[in-house]
Scaffold this motif. Structure first.
Motif, PDB file in Angstrom:
ATOM      1  N   MET A   1      11.619   4.882   5.089  1.00  0.00           N
ATOM      2  CA  MET A   1      11.147   4.463   3.789  1.00  0.00           C
ATOM      3  C   MET A   1       9.966   5.346   3.393  1.00  0.00           C
ATOM      4  O   MET A   1       9.065   5.571   4.185  1.00  0.00           O
ATOM      5  N   GLY A   2       9.960   5.802   2.173  1.00  0.00           N
ATOM      6  CA  GLY A   2       8.863   6.612   1.679  1.00  0.00           C
ATOM      7  C   GLY A   2       7.766   5.758   1.075  1.00  0.00           C
ATOM      8  O   GLY A   2       7.926   4.561   0.848  1.00  0.00           O
TER       9      GLY A   2
ATOM     10  N   ASP B   1       6.651   5.746  -1.880  1.00  0.00           N
ATOM     11  CA  ASP B   1       6.883   5.356  -3.268  1.00  0.00           C
ATOM     12  C   ASP B   1       8.155   4.530  -3.442  1.00  0.00           C
ATOM     13  O   ASP B   1       8.656   4.379  -4.540  1.00  0.00           O
ATOM     14  N   LYS B   2       8.693   4.001  -2.361  1.00  0.00           N
ATOM     15  CA  LYS B   2       9.912   3.199  -2.438  1.00  0.00           C
ATOM     16  C   LYS B   2       9.569   1.720  -2.276  1.00  0.00           C
ATOM     17  O   LYS B   2       8.867   1.338  -1.347  1.00  0.00           O
ATOM     18  N   GLN B   3      10.058   0.895  -3.194  1.00  0.00           N
ATOM     19  CA  GLN B   3       9.796  -0.536  -3.109  1.00  0.00           C
ATOM     20  C   GLN B   3      10.535  -1.142  -1.929  1.00  0.00           C
ATOM     21  O   GLN B   3      11.568  -0.650  -1.501  1.00  0.00           O
ATOM     22  N   SER B   4       9.986  -2.247  -1.438  1.00  0.00           N
ATOM     23  CA  SER B   4      10.545  -2.894  -0.265  1.00  0.00           C
ATOM     24  C   SER B   4      10.486  -4.406  -0.432  1.00  0.00           C
ATOM     25  O   SER B   4       9.617  -4.936  -1.118  1.00  0.00           O
ATOM     26  N   GLU B   5      11.402  -5.084   0.215  1.00  0.00           N
ATOM     27  CA  GLU B   5      11.408  -6.547   0.230  1.00  0.00           C
ATOM     28  C   GLU B   5      10.690  -7.096   1.466  1.00  0.00           C
ATOM     29  O   GLU B   5      10.634  -8.301   1.655  1.00  0.00           O
TER      30      GLU B   5
END
Length: 69
Positions: A1-2, A4-8
């Motif tokens: 995961m970068g 700037d990537k959204q996550s749950e």
């Protein structure tokens, strides 16, 4: 995961001094139990980076709200 990537994913974050004079950032979540210790100078640098990132994010958010008008 970068970065700037959204996550749950959800996690708890605790920050405080240790008895050995370090600053601990403690991350706890599902399957994660991560204590990170920093000397006070490193912690100060992290705090400055957080403030810079917060200012940049605030600027980006206000810029995107102006475009929506």
């Amino acid at each position: 995961m970068g970065i700037d990537k959204q996550s749950e994913l959800a996690a708890n974050l605790q920050i405080g001094p240790t008895s050995l004079g370090m600053v601990r950032i403690y991350v706890e979540g599902e399957g994660v139990d991560l204590p990170l210790d920093f000397d006070p100078d490193e912690a100060q640098e992290i705090a400055e980076e957080l403030m810079t990132a917060a200012a940049a994010a605030r600027s980006m958010a206000s810029g995107s709200s102006k475009k929506k008008r």
